[in-house]
Write an enzyme that holds these catalytic residues in place. Structure first.
Site, short mmCIF file in Angstrom:
data_model
loop_
_atom_site.label_atom_id
_atom_site.label_comp_id
_atom_site.label_asym_id
_atom_site.label_seq_id
_atom_site.Cartn_x
_atom_site.Cartn_y
_atom_site.Cartn_z
N ASP A 199 -5.99 -3.67 -1.82
CA ASP A 199 -4.91 -3.33 -0.89
C ASP A 199 -4.26 -4.58 -0.27
OD1 ASP A 199 -3.51 -2.36 1.52
OD2 ASP A 199 -4.49 -0.47 1.04
N SER B 268 0.83 -1.20 0.00
CA SER B 268 0.00 0.00 0.00
C SER B 268 0.87 1.26 0.00
CB SER B 268 -0.97 -0.04 1.19
OG SER B 268 -2.02 0.88 1.03
#
Length: 616
Positions: A508, A396
């Site tokens: 993510d 991320s």
């Protein structure tokens, strides 16, 4: 489902009134979730009716339904049918978001429901189970195919046993391409040869009519060699009763594509998945190797502990996939102090106690939204103290910062770049909405910093970690455009739309690997420095809106991962956990960078100690 009587008044103002007679369907299972509903009067039955009608639940006045599908754009999971005369308020996604901002209990209900979905994906069913007796590379020729990926491969293999088509088997080192080629051919009469044995290969091609020829490692041919082979194959294929060709290759390149084109009308490409894409197969493979090596070394070892199996399943095996797993198991069998192999006996890289060489240092950068700015501070300190970084893995926000560092961007320059960073610079609203935001601008932002680089063009080896939105599997991205991989790694569930990459919908990476120290270790790092930038104190109070709520609950969901990183995968864990610094606002950027510096400075003595100890 929950009753929210206080929504009646705002729904009467913001929504529209709809009425249904007994037996009428209000929403159909599988239909797009365009609206959510509030029951003013009457009774609604939720039913599952894909194959047969199955009662799920009755809803009464004050109840809502369809709100999660309306928010995410997913199909309704059940049908809603009016039991008697029903009066409803119906509203769209914009109204739903307004209500979550106004009513804390309704906001909490929505977020908890969303996070349950994320949690189910993160749990990865099958990791704690140790079952299955299939055997890969066994003389009987059976395949281990407990995972969906390998079941699909087996189905294709069975079909192509009789199809007669030429085949190109693609896959990383050690995934079993040779075995699969032999399995598909199904007999011992095939001619096997390495593509680089050019003289012998041309002799074989001259006399191979009507048989099968398995040619290994096409990707090792030079372009000129591939060009000559493609011409020869085209000529042979035009004759009557040509041989059947089965090729293996680790990757596609210009030479391999020449050969593909030469046989294009009669050639099928099968991609053999990496071991990290078929996690369900790992316990069965490990069990098979345990039996083999226990017999080979004349040792009475019977099984693995649950912790040992989980550790085997968490590794990415970039150095050889199934073959690498076999080596790890053999080492564990030799080291085992009991009949059950423990977690501490699973060692992924044999370490020497003395060496004149420098250890390979890996940097694992964790997720944390805006708190990822702290990675810049940590990088500044590592550079100041001349700590060499040989590889980087990021999740991320950590993937964004890691990509920049891997591309050679100095931390000081990166600090100047992010001074004016904002959500509007890296995201934009979606119309029509499949999520709140698109992070396409994040990719553009990264490309302005490092250019349109591919992974192979980076100065430092780098991987980004994402999550398969459908299976919940960890996906390690290390080829193609860096910007696309970072977008996928940073696609926070619900807030950002999934990123489609390599035929998968990716979200993510924090869902499965918040601080990717395990991936960094699997890249070959001798010493892993992990940086966690997530603040688990939540001292700033409850989230103020649905955006902040998603980030807040994501933190809560993956908190245990940091403990695992510290205890299992990282040699050094740098924690930037200063309470009160927002993960949602860029106003704290400078302070976050400073906190990253302070946390890293504290870790420097231990890092230097580990590097020195390695060389003594």
């Amino acid at each position: 489902m929950a009753a929210f009587y206080h929504l009646a008044e705002p729904m009467s103002q913001l929504g529209e009134v709809v009425e249904f007679l007994p037996g009428q369907k209000i929403a159909g299972q599988g239909q797009p979730g365009s609206y959510f509903f509030f029951i003013k009067s009457g009774t609604v039955e939720l039913v599952s009716d894909i194959t047969e009608k199955i009662h799920v639940k009755y809803l009464s006045p004050g109840d809502c339904f369809g709100e999660i599908s309306c928010l995410t754009g997913e199909p309704y999971p059940t049908s809603a049918v009016a039991v008697n005369k029903v009066v409803l308020y119906r509203a769209n996604r914009d109204v739903l978001i307004q209500l979550t901002g106004k009513f804390a209990d309704f906001n909490r209900h929505i977020i908890e429901s969303l996070c349950q979905r994320v949690k189910r994906a993160a749990e990865k069913p099958g990791r704690d189970l140790y079952t299955g007796d299939g055997e890969l590379y066994h003389p009987t020729g059976s395949l281990i195919c407990l995972s969906p990926a390998m079941r699909a491969i087996k189905d294709r293999a069975e079909f192509h046993k009789e199809s007669g088509r030429h085949l190109l088997l693609l896959g990383e080192k050690g995934v079993g391409k040779k075995f699969l080629a032999r399995y598909i051919h199904g007999s011992s009469s095939a001619i096997e040869i390495e593509a680089t044995e050019t003289a012998e290969l041309h002799r074989v091609l001259h006399s191979a009519a009507g048989t099968a020829v398995i040619i290994f490692r096409l990707d090792l041919l030079s372009f000129n060699q591939a060009f000559e082979l493609a011409d020869r194959l085209k000529e042979i294929n035009a004759k009557s009763n040509p041989p059947r060709f089965i090729f293996t290759s680790r990757q596609l390149n210009a030479g391999v594509n020449l050969i593909r084109n030469a046989l294009s009308s009669k050639l099928t490409v099968i991609e053999v998945p990496a071991l990290r894409q078929r996690i369900e197969d790992i316990p069965a493979l490990a069990k098979m190797f345990l039996k083999h090596y226990a017999l080979k070394h004349n040792l009475r070892i019977t099984s693995f502990s649950t912790g040992a199996v989980n550790k085997l399943c968490r590794y990415s095996y970039p150095g050889g996939n199934v073959k690498q797993l076999a080596k790890v198991v053999e080492r564990a069998v030799i080291l085992a102090r009991d009949v059950v192999i423990g977690e501490e006996e699973i060692i992924f890289q044999a370490r020497t106690t003395a060496t004149t060489e420098k250890p390979k240092v890996g940097l694992a950068l964790g997720s944390g939204a805006v708190r990822g700015m702290a990675h810049i501070g940590a990088a500044k300190v590592l550079k100041k103290h001349n700590i060499p970084i040989d590889m980087i893995a990021g999740t991320s926000a950590g993937a964004l910062m890691g990509a920049c560092l891997a591309a050679g961007v100095e931390p000081e320059k990166l600090e100047r770049i992010v001074e004016n960073m904002s959500w509007s610079r890296i995201s934009k609203p979606l119309f029509p909405k499949s999520a709140f935001l698109s992070n396409s601008k994040l990719g553009q932002f990264l490309e302005r910093i490092i250019g349109k680089k591919e992974f192979c063009e980076l100065d430092i080896p780098f991987v980004a970690v994402a999550t398969d939105a459908h299976t919940g599997e960890e996906v390690v991205l290390k080829r193609g455009k860096v910007s696309e991989a970072v977008k996928a790694s940073a696609a926070i569930p619900v807030l950002f739309e999934p990123v489609e990459l390599f035929g998968r919908k990716l979200i993510d990476g924090a869902v499965v690997n918040m601080v990717p120290a395990s991936v960094c270790r699997s890249m070959g790092a001798d010493i892993v420095i992990a940086v966690s930038v997530t603040d688990f104190s939540f001292e700033t109070g409850p989230p103020k809106n649905i955006y902040m709520s998603v980030l807040h609950y994501m933190d809560m969901l993956v908190k245990k991962q940091v403990v695992e990183v510290e205890n299992r995968w990282a040699d050094i864990l740098v924690k930037v956990d200063k309470p009160g610094l927002s993960a949602y606002s860029f106003k704290d950027t400078r302070q976050l960078i400073k906190e990253g510096e302070l946390a890293a400075e504290k870790a420097i003595p231990r890092i230097k100690e580990l590097i020195t100890a390695w060389q003594k």
